[in-house]
Design a protein around this motif. Structure first.
Motif, short mmCIF file in Angstrom:
data_model
loop_
_atom_site.label_atom_id
_atom_site.label_comp_id
_atom_site.label_asym_id
_atom_site.label_seq_id
_atom_site.Cartn_x
_atom_site.Cartn_y
_atom_site.Cartn_z
N ARG A 58 0.94 -1.47 0.04
CA ARG A 58 0.06 -0.01 -0.23
C ARG A 58 0.90 1.41 0.00
N VAL A 59 1.67 1.41 0.75
CA VAL A 59 2.74 2.64 1.26
C VAL A 59 4.19 2.03 0.86
N VAL A 60 4.86 3.02 0.03
CA VAL A 60 6.36 2.82 0.32
C VAL A 60 6.95 4.24 0.86
N ARG A 61 7.82 4.09 1.56
CA ARG A 61 8.48 5.21 2.23
C ARG A 61 9.98 4.98 1.92
N ALA A 62 10.63 6.28 1.28
CA ALA A 62 12.08 6.03 0.91
C ALA A 62 12.76 7.36 1.50
N ALA A 63 13.79 7.23 1.95
CA ALA A 63 14.52 8.41 2.36
C ALA A 63 16.18 8.20 2.00
N PHE A 64 16.48 9.38 1.57
CA PHE A 64 18.09 9.33 1.13
C PHE A 64 18.66 10.57 1.15
N ALA A 65 19.64 10.59 2.09
CA ALA A 65 20.14 12.09 2.43
C ALA A 65 21.67 11.69 2.78
N ARG A 118 -2.85 3.32 -3.05
CA ARG A 118 -1.43 3.11 -3.18
C ARG A 118 -0.52 4.37 -3.22
N SER A 119 0.49 4.62 -2.28
CA SER A 119 1.20 5.86 -2.47
C SER A 119 2.72 5.49 -2.00
N ALA A 120 3.36 6.45 -2.43
CA ALA A 120 4.85 6.44 -1.84
C ALA A 120 5.11 8.01 -1.25
N VAL A 121 5.68 7.90 -0.08
CA VAL A 121 6.13 9.26 0.55
C VAL A 121 7.88 9.31 0.56
N LEU A 122 8.46 10.30 0.00
CA LEU A 122 9.70 10.28 -0.25
C LEU A 122 10.19 11.44 0.64
N ASP A 123 11.65 11.49 1.02
CA ASP A 123 12.40 12.48 1.31
C ASP A 123 13.67 12.21 0.74
N GLU A 172 21.86 17.56 1.88
CA GLU A 172 22.75 18.15 3.28
C GLU A 172 22.33 17.60 4.31
N TYR A 173 21.35 16.79 4.40
CA TYR A 173 20.83 16.11 5.66
C TYR A 173 21.82 15.12 6.08
N GLY A 174 21.62 14.68 7.53
CA GLY A 174 22.59 13.75 7.93
C GLY A 174 22.22 12.36 7.13
N PRO A 175 23.00 11.50 7.30
CA PRO A 175 22.92 10.18 6.45
C PRO A 175 21.75 9.30 6.68
N ARG A 176 21.11 8.90 5.56
CA ARG A 176 19.97 7.78 5.71
C ARG A 176 19.83 7.31 4.20
N ALA A 177 19.51 6.12 4.33
CA ALA A 177 19.32 5.48 2.81
C ALA A 177 18.49 4.24 3.11
N HIS A 178 17.28 4.46 3.45
CA HIS A 178 16.20 3.62 3.99
C HIS A 178 14.97 3.65 3.06
N TYR A 179 14.47 2.25 2.78
CA TYR A 179 13.15 2.36 2.27
C TYR A 179 12.28 1.37 3.28
N GLU A 180 11.08 1.58 3.02
CA GLU A 180 10.20 0.54 3.75
C GLU A 180 8.88 0.33 2.94
N LEU A 181 8.55 -0.90 2.93
CA LEU A 181 7.45 -1.48 2.03
C LEU A 181 6.04 -1.84 2.96
N GLN A 182 5.21 -0.89 3.05
CA GLN A 182 4.15 -1.03 4.01
C GLN A 182 3.04 -2.13 3.18
N GLY A 183 2.53 -3.03 3.69
CA GLY A 183 1.40 -3.82 3.24
C GLY A 183 0.27 -3.88 4.16
N THR A 184 -0.64 -4.67 3.78
CA THR A 184 -1.91 -4.70 4.49
C THR A 184 -1.58 -5.54 5.61
N ARG A 185 -0.73 -6.28 5.54
CA ARG A 185 -0.43 -7.19 6.85
C ARG A 185 0.93 -7.26 7.48
#
Ligand SMILES: NC(=O)c1ccc[n+]([C@@H]2O[C@H](COP(=O)([O-])OP(=O)(O)OC[C@H]3O[C@@H](n4cnc5c(N)ncnc54)[C@H](OP(=O)(O)O)[C@@H]3O)[C@@H](O)[C@H]2O)c1
Length: 337
Positions: free
Chosen positions: A156-163, A228-233, A237-250
């Motif tokens: 349902r939702v993808v969250r991804a953050a790369f900094a 279904r959506s994706a939320v990204l940042d 210049e921000y502190g290190p982050r290289a993370h994604y998450e796949l959110q499902g119904t269960r």
């Protein structure tokens, strides 16, 4: 390779030598920088050419790796194709959908691939498998989230953050004329994820950028329809982050070092209604695996091209749409093209 003195060459050229059957035949820098390129050539036992055009005229070169500023990718990918060379081009392949399509038209039977190295890492292959795609793939997923007991239900939702905080002085990423900006440097990794994970295109996108004269970072939302959506940042210049998450119904699948692909074991966390488990994936060199897959494709195994050109076209289309969404301060519709 074009751009012998680039930082990324320091990762990719050694990887070429480690893949059996492949050698770094020749390298080139911009005209007038042949001495610097010569040092790189010596390290790899390669020939040096004075300027990119000279290298493209080298009959011993079968395939060209384009490791130039983003603004130069299209020009040199097209010239390499005209010279009859296969092309591995750094991300982003192009800064517009139209330019990706031009590359596709010029390719004919030649192989062109955008260098999303993380897609070749076993960690990534494992995630795609958990999503239900099966053994072969790190290509587009089908979004079921139930493969191999992944058990996260419908995606349902993808969250991804790369900094990462990037030095500014002399850095191509801060020059608008060279295709700089966070969207094309780190953002493209973040929006690559929902594109393969949902396996469809977003219907509309929204973004807010900050920074001038290039975007230093952004928050973005991609609406894929049907809830279904994706939320990204992403940020230069921000502190290190290289993370994604796949959110499902269960449940959910999350990857901590998604693009800074781990040289130590990778850890994927799977949370389901049954509890939390960690999938440990052995360390690997994503650059080496990328070179091996590209070389296989050049030798005729096209199925190893897990980042096909039509995917690159979609990534470029979304990048352009995010830039437009920020400029107009509203959602940009992608259904009415
Ligand atoms: N896949 C990855 O993991 C990854 C990681 C980092 C970067 N990248 C991509 O790789 C590309 C290069 O990034 P980088 O960090 O390696 O950049 P970089 O160190 O600045 O290298 C860029 C190279 O391009 C050449 N060049 C040609 N025209 C230039 C110009 N007008 N100004 C500056 N350099 C120019 C130069 O090489 P010569 O003088 O030798 O020709 C320069 O060394 C970018 O597209 C970036 O997105 C990918």
């Amino acid at each position: 390779m074009l751009g012998a003195t680039s930082h990324i060459a320091g990762r990719v050229l050694p990887a070429v030598g480690r893949v059996p059957g492949n050698v770094v035949e020749a390298v080139a820098s911009r005209p007038g920088r042949v001495a610097a390129a010569g040092e790189v050539a010596r390290r790899f036992g390669a020939r040096v050419h004075d300027g990119y055009d000279a290298l493209l005229g080298d009959p011993e070169v079968d395939a060209v790796y384009v490791a130039l500023p983003n603004s130069e990718h299209v020009t040199w990918a097209l010239r390499a194709l005209e010279a009859g060379k296969h092309v591995l081009v750094e991300k982003p392949m192009a800064l517009s959908e139209q330019d990706c399509l031009r590359i596709g038209r010029a390719a004919g039977d030649l192989v062109v691939m955008e260098a999303y190295m993380y897609r070749f890492h076993p960690q990534q292959r494992k995630v795609v498998q958990l999503l239900g795609r099966g053994e072969e793939g790190c290509g587009e997923a089908e979004g079921r989230g139930e493969g191999e007991g992944g058990g996260i239900g419908e995606l349902r939702v993808v969250r991804a953050a790369f900094a990462y905080p990037t030095p500014v002085e002399g850095n191509i990423r801060f020059d608008p004329a060279l295709g700089g900006g966070a969207t094309w440097d780190v953002g493209c990794y973040a929006f690559d994820v929902p594109l393969w994970a949902f396996g469809v295109e977003p219907c509309r996108v929204w973004a807010r950028f900050h920074g001038d004269p290039v975007d230093l970072g952004a928050v973005a939302v991609l609406d894929f329809g049907d809830g279904r959506s994706a939320v990204l940042d992403y940020s230069l210049e921000y502190g290190p982050r290289a993370h994604y998450e796949l959110q499902g119904t269960r449940g959910s699948i999350s990857v901590r070092n998604a693009w800074t692909t781990p040289h130590e074991d990778g850890v994927i966390t799977v949370v389901t209604l049954d509890g939390v488990r960690e999938e440990v994936v052995p360390a690997a060199d994503a650059y080496e695996l990328q070179v091996a897959a590209f070389a296989d494709a050049v030798r005729g195994r096209r199925e190893s091209l897990v980042v096909p050109l039509d995917h690159s076209v979609r990534v470029a289309r979304v990048g352009e749409a995010l830039i437009r969404a920020n400029a107009v301060g509203d959602w940009v519709d992608l259904t009415s093209r």
